[in-house]
Motif scaffolding. Structure first.
Motif, PDB file in Angstrom:
ATOM      1  N   LYS A 454       0.831  -1.201   0.000  1.00 14.60           N
ATOM      2  CA  LYS A 454       0.000   0.000   0.000  1.00 14.60           C
ATOM      3  C   LYS A 454       0.871   1.259   0.000  1.00 14.60           C
ATOM      4  CE  LYS A 454      -4.498   0.905   2.027  1.00 14.60           C
ATOM      5  NZ  LYS A 454      -5.439   0.460   3.034  1.00 14.60           N
ATOM      6  N   ALA A 458       0.865   4.123  -2.807  1.00 17.28           N
ATOM      7  CA  ALA A 458       0.531   5.507  -2.441  1.00 17.28           C
ATOM      8  C   ALA A 458       1.644   6.445  -2.894  1.00 17.28           C
ATOM      9  CB  ALA A 458       0.325   5.610  -0.932  1.00 17.28           C
ATOM     10  N   LEU A 461       1.581   6.955  -6.628  1.00 13.39           N
ATOM     11  CA  LEU A 461       0.521   7.857  -7.081  1.00 13.39           C
ATOM     12  C   LEU A 461       0.870   9.332  -6.798  1.00 13.39           C
ATOM     13  CD1 LEU A 461      -2.901   6.117  -6.339  1.00 13.39           C
ATOM     14  CD2 LEU A 461      -1.691   6.364  -8.501  1.00 13.39           C
ATOM     15  N   LYS A 541      -5.783   2.806  -7.329  1.00 13.52           N
ATOM     16  CA  LYS A 541      -6.627   3.187  -6.173  1.00 13.52           C
ATOM     17  C   LYS A 541      -7.557   2.037  -5.773  1.00 13.52           C
ATOM     18  CE  LYS A 541      -6.738   8.190  -6.150  1.00 13.52           C
ATOM     19  NZ  LYS A 541      -7.371   9.378  -6.727  1.00 13.52           N
ATOM     20  N   GLU A 545      -7.690   0.180  -2.084  1.00 12.88           N
ATOM     21  CA  GLU A 545      -8.882   0.090  -1.231  1.00 12.88           C
ATOM     22  C   GLU A 545      -9.113  -1.318  -0.715  1.00 12.88           C
ATOM     23  OE1 GLU A 545     -12.198   1.811  -3.387  1.00 12.88           O
ATOM     24  OE2 GLU A 545     -11.094   3.716  -3.392  1.00 12.88           O
TER      25      GLU A 545
END
Ligand code: GLU
Length: 547
Positions: A454, A458, A461, A541, A545
């Protein structure tokens, strides 16, 4: 006996003469050395690799010598005939680049040497049958099934050779009175060849593929015409290949067994013997031993198999050429983009023992062939295949051709094109993730915590800019790697993996999996360029999630 009387008795309606037929079907005016050859399949509806091999050899021999390739249909066995089989054969061979110059076609026959379907040639065979009878070289035999079975049993018991010969040839020298009596009683008869051969004698023979052979003479009085007046393969072969002016008979070597009879028959008919090109069988490895490919056991014998698997025609053609002429591969390396027909094919180089069919090699050849195609061609062929075998995929491909072609262009062109695809069935696995409907959920390596993945995503991005060139893009991936304490030094990692929690390769894999659902994909930077900023971000994304 006056054989002319017997001939008139058996064939009262035959008034044409061999001379008339010789005149009707004159020698062809072809360049010196031109090969006139044919395919003579029985229309059973099953088109197999053997047909293709035979077709390819015949086609190359005919067309590279300025000769003629024609299609003759051996439909003498009406029971085995499947409606539409001739058309299927013509279309399948055409699909593989083998086109006939004359012979049977969809719309009937084309050419000056027809008819090209044997059932329509009964009158022609009878002219030569009558000639043979008139010369004492053939005779009617009224043996019943039961008599022939009894003969066979006796031969088996006496451990003698099977067949209608010597003392077993009971109608060979029967009187005209006996024959007349049977005819008057409307007894069915077959016409047999009167063999003057002896198994004590041998002679030399030269086959284009098998080389110099020593052949034992035939002593069996084989059947020329069956009781319905239709010829056997042997008689039709002699008459047809003579009148159609065949110079080379390319056929399977299962016919070697009756070759002595064929040679004898040509001589008896006063026909010039064609050259024979007897091709060995296609075999495969079965465990440690070789065996012939079989219709029953091996789906890969049927040509439909290659179509369904999605081997491009060029690949199958190319593979067969490598199989048939051992120098083909060297030629191909020196001439990577030349049409295969530029290669000088030689029947003399065929392996007399036949060829080992190697699926892995075919796959390899196919990868090379597809790698050299441009994206447009791959798109066309793949779409054609998908329309027939995967309509959902076909819909996706045709909905946005430019998008599909951009995907298929990845790694194409250049000196070392990528070899991702061997068959069209692999295409969905290779590129399906570009379509949201086929995108799979990634399964990350359990070695890494969901949190690590994750974090990487992140960070990616945060700095992702679709306008970056691939260098800048990769520098960013490397920066993330360092930030989370993984290494970009693959050498150091290889020397001591335990010293690092992970590497830049792992980081790339997390991102790759988030975007493509897979651990393997074409170049990830390019994938993102094709997907575009929004879809790339949305995919990452969505994965985050669920982590
Ligand atoms: N109908 C025969 C076969 O398919 C033809 C052989 C030949 O080409 O003469 O085996």
């Amino acid at each position: 006996m006056d054989y002319q009387i017997l001939a008139d008795l058996l064939f009262p309606n035959v008034t044409d003469t061999p001379e008339m037929l010789e005149e009707k079907y004159p020698l062809r005016s072809c360049p010196e050395g031109a090969v006139i050859t044919r395919m003579a399949p029985s229309p059973t509806g099953f088109v197999h690799l053997g047909n293709l091999v035979q077709g390819l050899i015949s086609e190359r021999m005919a067309h590279q010598s300025g000769g003629v390739l024609f299609l003759r249909v051996e439909d003498t066995d009406a029971k085995r005939e499947v409606p539409g089989a001739v058309e299927v054969l013509i279309d399948t061979l055409k699909h593989y680049g083998i086109e006939f110059d004359e012979g049977a076609t969809h719309g009937g026959d084309f050419g000056d040497y027809g008819p090209y379907r044997q059932r329509q040639r009964a009158d022609i065979y009878h002219v030569f049958a009558k000639k043979l009878v008139s010369e004492g070289k053939a005779y009617p035999c009224f043996c019943t099934e039961e008599e022939l079975t009894a003969m066979r049993e006796k031969q088996e018991a006496n451990k003698e050779n099977f067949g209608y010969y010597g003392k077993y040839a009971i109608w060979r020298d029967r009187s005209i009175a006996d024959i007349k009596a049977e005819l008057a009683a409307s007894k069915p008869w077959v016409l047999r060849f009167r063999s003057e051969g002896s198994i004590e004698n041998q002679f030399k023979f030269d086959d284009v593929v098998k080389g110099k052979l020593t052949i034992t003479e035939n002593d069996i009085d084989h059947v020329l015409l069956k009781s319905d007046g239709i010829p056997t393969y042997h008689f039709a072969h002699a008459v047809d290949d003579h009148l159609m002016r065949t110079t080379h008979v390319v056929r399977g070597d299962e016919w070697m067994a009756t070759l002595p009879f064929h040679i004898q028959l040509f001589k008896a008919l006063d026909f010039r013997l064609p050259k024979y090109v007897h091709i060995g069988p296609l075999m495969k490895m079965d465990g440690a031993s070789k065996r012939k490919l079989s219709k029953r056991k091996d789906p890969e014998l049927a040509l439909t198999f290659y179509k369904a698997e999605g081997f491009p025609v060029e690949a199958v053609y190319e593979y067969i050429m490598t199989l048939l002429n051992s120098n083909y591969e060297d030629w191909r390396r020196a001439n990577p983009t030349a049409p295969a027909t530029d290669f000088k094919f030689s029947p003399k180089k065929l392996n007399p023992a036949g060829n080992l069919f190697d699926y892995a090699k075919l796959t390899d050849v196919s990868k090379n062939v597809i790698a050299l195609m441009d994206a447009q061609k791959v798109y066309t062929l793949l779409t054609e295949w998908a329309k027939e075998f995967d309509s959902d995929f076909a819909e996706k491909l045709t909905a946005d051709p430019a998008y599909a072609k951009a995907i298929l262009a990845i790694g194409r062109g250049g000196k070392k094109p990528r070899k991702d695809l061997a068959v069209w069935t692999e295409a969905k696995g290779y590129m399906g993730f570009f379509y949201d409907a086929y995108l799979e959920k990634p399964v990350f390596d359990e070695k890494f915590s969901a949190n690590t993945v994750k974090t990487v995503l992140a960070k990616f991005l945060e700095n992702f800019n679709i306008a970056d060139d691939s260098g800048v893009w990769f520098d960013k991936v490397k920066a993330i790697t360092e930030e989370i304490g993984f290494t970009t030094d693959m050498k150091a990692y290889k020397a001591d993996p335990s010293a690092f929690p992970g590497t830049v390769a792992d980081v790339s894999t997390f991102i790759r999996q988030a975007v493509t659902g897979k651990t393997n994909s074409p170049d990830l930077y390019t994938v993102m360029q094709i997907l575009g900023y929004d879809r790339t971000v949305a995919r990452i994304k969505a994965v985050m999630e669920n982590l």
